[in-house]
Design a protein around this motif. Structure first.
Motif, PDB file in Angstrom:
ATOM      1  N   SER A 170      13.770   0.954   1.780  1.00  0.00           N
ATOM      2  CA  SER A 170      15.122   1.192   2.290  1.00  0.00           C
ATOM      3  C   SER A 170      15.620  -0.052   3.028  1.00  0.00           C
ATOM      4  N   LEU A 171      16.908  -0.137   3.205  1.00  0.00           N
ATOM      5  CA  LEU A 171      17.499  -1.281   3.883  1.00  0.00           C
ATOM      6  C   LEU A 171      16.969  -1.434   5.294  1.00  0.00           C
ATOM      7  N   LEU A 209       0.840  -1.199   0.000  1.00  0.00           N
ATOM      8  CA  LEU A 209       0.000   0.000   0.000  1.00  0.00           C
ATOM      9  C   LEU A 209       0.878   1.253   0.000  1.00  0.00           C
ATOM     10  N   ARG A 210       1.992   1.218   0.735  1.00  0.00           N
ATOM     11  CA  ARG A 210       2.888   2.383   0.717  1.00  0.00           C
ATOM     12  C   ARG A 210       3.519   2.556  -0.665  1.00  0.00           C
ATOM     13  N   GLN A 211       3.836   1.438  -1.327  1.00  0.00           N
ATOM     14  CA  GLN A 211       4.388   1.533  -2.689  1.00  0.00           C
ATOM     15  C   GLN A 211       3.353   2.124  -3.637  1.00  0.00           C
ATOM     16  N   SER A 255       3.060   5.791  -2.947  1.00  0.00           N
ATOM     17  CA  SER A 255       4.254   6.453  -3.464  1.00  0.00           C
ATOM     18  C   SER A 255       4.113   6.733  -4.964  1.00  0.00           C
ATOM     19  N   ARG A 256       3.603   5.749  -5.700  1.00  0.00           N
ATOM     20  CA  ARG A 256       3.393   5.949  -7.142  1.00  0.00           C
ATOM     21  C   ARG A 256       2.317   6.982  -7.402  1.00  0.00           C
ATOM     22  N   PRO A 289       8.498   4.905  -0.539  1.00  0.00           N
ATOM     23  CA  PRO A 289       7.590   4.213   0.400  1.00  0.00           C
ATOM     24  C   PRO A 289       8.026   4.312   1.861  1.00  0.00           C
ATOM     25  N   ASP A 290       9.323   4.433   2.121  1.00  0.00           N
ATOM     26  CA  ASP A 290       9.729   4.522   3.522  1.00  0.00           C
ATOM     27  C   ASP A 290       9.670   5.958   4.061  1.00  0.00           C
ATOM     28  N   ARG A 291       9.158   6.871   3.258  1.00  0.00           N
ATOM     29  CA  ARG A 291       8.821   8.205   3.762  1.00  0.00           C
ATOM     30  C   ARG A 291       7.325   8.323   3.994  1.00  0.00           C
TER      31      ARG A 291
END
Lengths: 482, 482
Positions: free
Chosen positions: B89-90, A163-165, A168-169, A180-182
């Motif tokens: 991210s990692l 869902l985050r990906q 992000s798109r 996605p990690d933001r």
């Protein structure tokens, strides 16, 4: 009560399973007092005989009623009806006329409203307008999953990765680069703003909002014990000269706003206002929280502060309550990585985990082609409602401040200096929940305004009640004159 | 690639629908780079031909891929693959060895852990132990509902009435009289405690907790910027002489505790401790928050503060995360009516609404007879696990502080003064998440302790990794000596 197997089977198809039929019969005996509270239930054998079902059906029915707490088993002695449940209090069953008209007024009246209450003042779509079939499909899909974790495990700290990906798109399509990690998923848009407030402000800080603004911003900021400063809203965004004056005078830490479609006015930020606002934010070290909750209603995309700024000093908030579902809660925050990290810790501390199941459902619905088609239809339907409701209100002397480009909200001026709170009280007496202007206003300068939701104005009774409420309020105003 | 209709149909049954099959093929072309990022996709006709499906199937697949953001449509030109998503991210993919061992350590390591990570330190059951079938049944039931509101509307301010009535009856069975309108449903037990803190405490207040206590109480109280005072825990509840000293010295506003089964120690409050504690609470005007999250694990009921006190100065908190599901979030608060009213306003301000869908699911599962049977089996399974894991740990020199009457948690002393944080770091290196004692301890006096979850100790590798981690930690301790 007895019947052939065919009759029973047909009755079961009509009324649910046989077990449910037995459960209903027992519940009826209890509620009709033909079985006293605490009284002994007929034996399993007797019920099986009377209702012509198997004993195992009755055992299952008794088991389920016991699990519900409706009856109790006493080992070796049989089943007894439980004490009756405490009744719901009256405050739960009727609108509360005594409640002060404060930022909670519309929320509680709308959320508490029973089925027969009409809600032209509430801020969401009727259930029948929402994508129920897509949600049902998503529920069935989840029910088929073999992966136990999706049904029972806590979510991950940032929330469901696919869902985050996806988000992000989607943000990238709006010109907003957010990996996605933001992105941190939250339980709601409101929780998202609350978390940002917990990170960035302290009691006593100053915070800017639009005047008028979404009333729950005011309730939320009150909970944070901050000083709230309102900036008058124009059809193109906040009034920038007053915005700058407020920055200079109060040095606020945060400005919280809806862009895209503004709540309650339906205004859209212009490009030049957005650009100048961000320059001011930089000069005065202001952080902006941009709540983009109405994004999916837009027919043409208005400028976004977060996209212009690149998430430097703007935090993007969003949710799916308005167009997908408000029944499973899911929102998000897109922000600087160091803030996302701290926000994640605060979220764990104060709520532990978001709902993985909600995130799975939102992802399934958002990714379906049916949802896109539904959105297109919804936008057309809202445009048609807007076109039909505006003249109906104008006929009562209620005039829109602007006619918004899209969405469901309409900010209107009442005739002849009538007090919207008075009108709302009269309407509530007739089971119609309105949204009086001052619940949206820090300065309390909006007593002559009211917010309407065109999607909730489809019932004729609303206009009869409204006309009557206007007349009653006008009479009082007349009486009050010297 | 081509095949008869029968072959295709059988392949569809095997691999999902034809549409999904086409979607998979396109996704594969993109991920394998046989289609470059931004590159043009084959025409609908070409794909239909190659894959022997209808054109409408390909149209639907392209539509859904576009809705997911995997491909984009350019009107009049065709479909193009979208830019690839930014990678995770990692930090999202690997355990974070660098993180300080603080109250967030276990939460984040456990929540972030991938599938191959073992989690004997985490505080919940494995997914395979949870009532997945009951949840699937509840999901299918919801998918069948004709009532759109349950799928899309906000919840009511207090939460789903039938669930509150159910809880009211269940609390009555524990001797706690709480009418349904004295119960507020929340998103989680954690959110419930957070709301109570928002109502009752201010930054700078003193708050009592057990030492050791559930680590997230410490994280939560840190977010509230209060002074946290620990009272040593005994096998029968807090040490009452130290409890009274703390009351006299710090005049705390709140005491937050788990009764029933205590986290992390598994201790149960004795009747006499409960009674004396409440007398002290009255003398010092202390409010007690009793978090009863492990209630359903109990095999015999321990005394409860809320039941003795009758919700005068005790607030009861509970949730369903441990035995029903942590994937849809639902908790509750039972408290004095005036507090419930204020808590409801705070909840609206900071989260707007709880999840109606979660509440419907919880209600459906709780009321099923299958759930009661599952609980009975679960208690037996936990007792058996406890009996088998205790000697395994003892063989490594790890000794339980007490053997709890029920539940999954085991609070243990490590051999030879080893530092639990060191042992946990070595284990994490081998993908095993442990719960070192000091994350639970205000005084940081529990460095020689560790919490185990017997339900998460079923994998042999845990004991190998644990033995090795103990040896590595012992070597370091040895090296450290003069």
């Amino acid at each position: 009560m007895s019947g052939t197997v065919d009759e029973l089977a047909s009755s079961a198809r009509r009324d649910g399973t046989l077990v449910e039929r037995v459960m209903r019969a027992i519940r009826h005996q209890i509620s009709s007092r033909s079985l006293a509270p605490g009284g002994k239930l007929p034996s399993i054998r007797a019920v099986a005989q009377t209702m012509q079902v198997s004993k195992s059906t009755v055992v299952e029915a008794y088991d389920r009623l016991a699990a519900e707490g409706v009856i109790r088993s006493r080992p070796g002695s049989g089943f007894y009806s439980a004490a009756p449940p405490a009744p719901l209090s009256l405050t739960e069953l009727a609108p509360r006329l005594d409640r002060a008209i404060d930022p909670f007024w519309v929320s509680r009246q709308s959320l508490e409203a029973g089925k027969d209450v009409l809600k032209p003042g509430c801020g969401w779509l009727p259930g029948s307008w929402m994508p129920g079939d897509e949600i049902r499909r998503a529920l069935r899909g989840l029910a088929r999953t073999r992966e136990e974790a999706g049904l029972t495990d806590y979510g991950t700290p940032l929330g469901l990765a696919p869902l985050r990906q996806f988000l992000s798109r989607r943000l990238a399509e709006q010109g907003l680069q957010a990996a996605p990690d933001r992105i941190l998923l939250t339980d709601s848009g409101t929780q998202a703003i609350d978390l940002v407030c917990r990170l960035l402000i302290q009691p006593g800080d100053a915070v800017l909002v639009d005047d008028p603004c979404y009333f729950n911003f005011l309730a939320l900021l009150r909970a944070h014990q901050v000083t709230v400063i309102g900036v008058p809203q124009t059809p193109a965004g906040p009034d920038l000269s007053q915005f700058e004056q407020a920055l200079a005078a109060h040095r606020p830490r945060l400005y919280i706003t809806n862009s895209g479609l503004h709540n309650p006015t339906g205004a859209a930020l212009s490009g030049v206002t957005a650009h100048r606002l961000l320059k001011l934010a930089e000069r005065y070290a202001l952080t902006v929280v941009e709540d983009d909750i109405f994004a999916d209603f837009e027919t043409e995309q208005a400028p976004r502060l977060a996209a212009l700024d690149g998430l430097e000093r703007v935090v993007r908030i969003g949710s799916f309550s308005k167009t997908l579902s408000a029944s499973f809660r899911c929102g998000y925050i897109a922000a600087r990585p160091d803030w996302i990290d701290k926000l994640t810790d605060i979220r764990i501390a104060t709520g532990f985990s978001s709902s993985r199941l909600s995130e799975e459902l939102v992802f399934a619905v958002l990714g379906s082609s049916g949802y896109r088609k539904y959105l297109e239809g919804l936008r057309a339907r809202l445009a048609a409602s807007m076109a039909s409701i505006v003249p109906r209100l104008q006929a009562l002397g209620i005039h829109p401040w602007i006619v918004p480009k899209a969405g469901m909200l309409l900010w209107c001026r009442l005739p002849d200096g009538l007090d919207a709170a008075e009108v709302a009280r009269h309407a509530l007496n007739a089971d119609v929940v309105l949204a009086p202007g001052n619940v949206f206003s820090v300065s309390q300068a909006a007593s002559g305004f009211m917010r309407f939701n065109v999607a909730q104005c489809m019932d004729e009774r609303i206009f009869t009640v409204l006309e009557n409420a206007l007349r009653l309020a006008a009479n009082e105003t007349g009486k009050g004159k010297p």
